[in-house]
Design a protein around this motif. Structure first.
Motif, short mmCIF file in Angstrom:
data_model
loop_
_atom_site.label_atom_id
_atom_site.label_comp_id
_atom_site.label_asym_id
_atom_site.label_seq_id
_atom_site.Cartn_x
_atom_site.Cartn_y
_atom_site.Cartn_z
N LEU A 111 0.80 -1.21 0.00
CA LEU A 111 0.00 0.00 0.00
C LEU A 111 0.84 1.26 0.00
CD1 LEU A 111 -2.63 -1.11 2.67
CD2 LEU A 111 -2.89 -1.14 0.20
N GLY A 112 2.16 1.10 0.08
CA GLY A 112 3.02 2.27 0.17
C GLY A 112 2.91 2.97 1.51
N LEU A 113 2.63 2.20 2.58
CA LEU A 113 2.49 2.74 3.93
C LEU A 113 3.57 2.18 4.84
CD1 LEU A 113 -1.37 2.26 4.29
CD2 LEU A 113 -0.18 4.38 3.75
N PRO A 114 3.88 2.87 5.94
CA PRO A 114 4.88 2.34 6.88
C PRO A 114 4.48 0.98 7.45
CG PRO A 114 4.41 4.65 7.34
CD PRO A 114 3.39 4.19 6.35
N ALA A 115 3.20 0.77 7.72
CA ALA A 115 2.73 -0.50 8.27
C ALA A 115 1.23 -0.59 8.06
CB ALA A 115 3.07 -0.60 9.76
N GLN A 116 0.72 -1.79 8.11
CA GLN A 116 -0.71 -2.01 7.98
C GLN A 116 -1.06 -3.17 8.89
OE1 GLN A 116 -2.86 -0.25 6.53
NE2 GLN A 116 -4.60 -1.43 5.82
N PHE A 117 -1.69 -2.89 10.03
CA PHE A 117 -1.87 -3.90 11.06
C PHE A 117 -3.13 -4.73 10.86
CE2 PHE A 117 0.54 -0.40 13.02
CZ PHE A 117 1.71 -1.09 13.28
#
Length: 269
Positions: A111-117
Motif C-alpha cells: 500500500l506504500g504505507l509504513p505499516a498495515q496492522f
C-alpha cells in the motif's frame, strides 16, 4: 461467516491436481519478461480491444448475471499500487521465516504505507446486488489463521506444489487487513513460485489478469474457500497463465520482427 482454512483440509481432486500440474509446467516455461516490468495497470493498458475481448471470453457462461452488473468498475483497479514492485523489493527477505509481523510489514509495502496492522474489528463486504453481505473471519480467529499461513509457508510441506495456491486462497479468506489483501495474496502466490524456482523470470501480473475476467476468478476462489471445491480455481488460473504465456510469446515475436526490420534498414543504408 467464513471458516478459517487449514492446509491439511485442502482436497484437490485428480482433475484439479492435473490442471495445477499443467499450470506449474507452463509457468516454468514462461519466456523472459520485458526488461521493464512496469505495473499491473501498464500491462493491462497495452492489451488493446482484441486482447481484452479474449480475456473476457475466459469467463464461464454461468457468470453472465455477475458480468452484467453495472457495479463492476475497472477504473478502480487502475488506481492500485503495482504488486510487482513490492515483490521485487521483498525478495531479499525471503530467507527469513514468515511471521504475522512480517505479513503486516509486507502489506504495508503493498500500500506504500509504513505499516498495515491486522484489523481488530468485525468486517463485512459491501452488500451484493441481492442485498446480502459476507462476514469475514472475526478478530479472535485472525491470528490463528495467519499463523497457519506462516506455518505452511515456513514448513515447506511434502505436497509443496499446491502451497502457493492454498496460501492465495487462505489469505483472501481471512482478509486480515482493511486494504491490500488481494495485492498481498497475489504477491505471496508469486513469491512462493519464485522461491521454489517455478517462475524463473519474475512475477506474473496476476492482478491485471484477474480483474480483466470480471469476476470469474473471484467466484472460483469462493468455491475453494467455502466448499473445498478447487477445480474451478485451478481451471481459472490455468487459463489465465495460458493467456499470459501467449501474450508474452506474441510480444516477443513483435519485438524480434521490429529488430529485424531495423537491422535490415541499417544494412540497406
Amino acid at each position: 461467516m467464513r471458516r478459517v482454512l487449514r492446509y491439511q483440509d485442502a482436497y484437490l481432486s485428480v482433475e484439479a491436481r492435473a490442471m495445477w500440474a499443467d499450470t506449474l509446467k507452463l509457468m516454468a516455461l514462461l519466456p523472459a519478461l520485458p526488461k521493464t516490468v512496469g505495473n499491473e495497470a501498464d500491462w493491462y493498458g497495452r492489451q488493446g480491444a482484441e486482447k481484452t475481448r479474449q480475456l473476457k471470453a475466459l469467463t464461464d457462461d454461468e457468470l453472465s448475471a455477475y458480468l452484467e452488473s453495472p457495479k463492476w468498475d475497472r477504473s478502480a483497479f487502475l488506481r492500485r499500487a503495482p504488486s510487482e514492485t513490492f515483490i521485487l523489493e521483498t525478495l531479499p527477505e525471503l530467507a527469513q521465516p514468515l511471521t504475522v509481523e512480517r505479513l503486516e510489514s509486507w502489506n504495508g509495502k503493498c500500500l506504500g504505507l509504513p505499516a498495515q496492522f491486522v484489523r481488530g474489528f468485525r468486517h463485512f463486504t459491501a452488500p451484493d446486488r441481492n442485498g446480502r453481505s459476507q462476514e469475514f473471519v472475526g478478530p479472535p480467529a485472525l491470528r490463528p489463521a495467519l499463523q497457519e499461513i506462516c506455518s505452511v509457508w515456513n514448513a515447506s510441506p511434502e505436497d509443496a506444489s499446491i502451497r502457493p495456491l492454498w496460501i492465495l486462497v487462505a489469505l483472501l479468506n481471512a482478509h486480515p487487513f482493511k486494504d491490500g489483501n488481494g495485492r498481498l495474496a497475489r504477491a505471496l502466490f508469486n513469491l512462493d513460485l519464485m522461491r521454489s524456482g517455478v517462475l524463473v523470470h519474475g512475477p506474473i501480473p496476476l492482478g491485471a489478469l484477474i480483474h480483466a475476467t470480471q469476476g470469474n476468478f473471484e467466484l472460483a476462489m469462493r468455491r475453494a474457500e467455502l466448499t473445498n471445491a478447487w477445480e474451478p480455481l485451478c481451471r481459472a488460473i490455468l487459463r489465465l497463465v495460458e493467456f499470459y504465456s501467449s501474450d508474452l510469446a506474441g510480444s516477443q515475436q513483435q519485438t524480434k520482427g521490429r529488430a529485424s526490420a531495423e537491422t535490415g534498414s541499417t544494412d540497406a543504408s
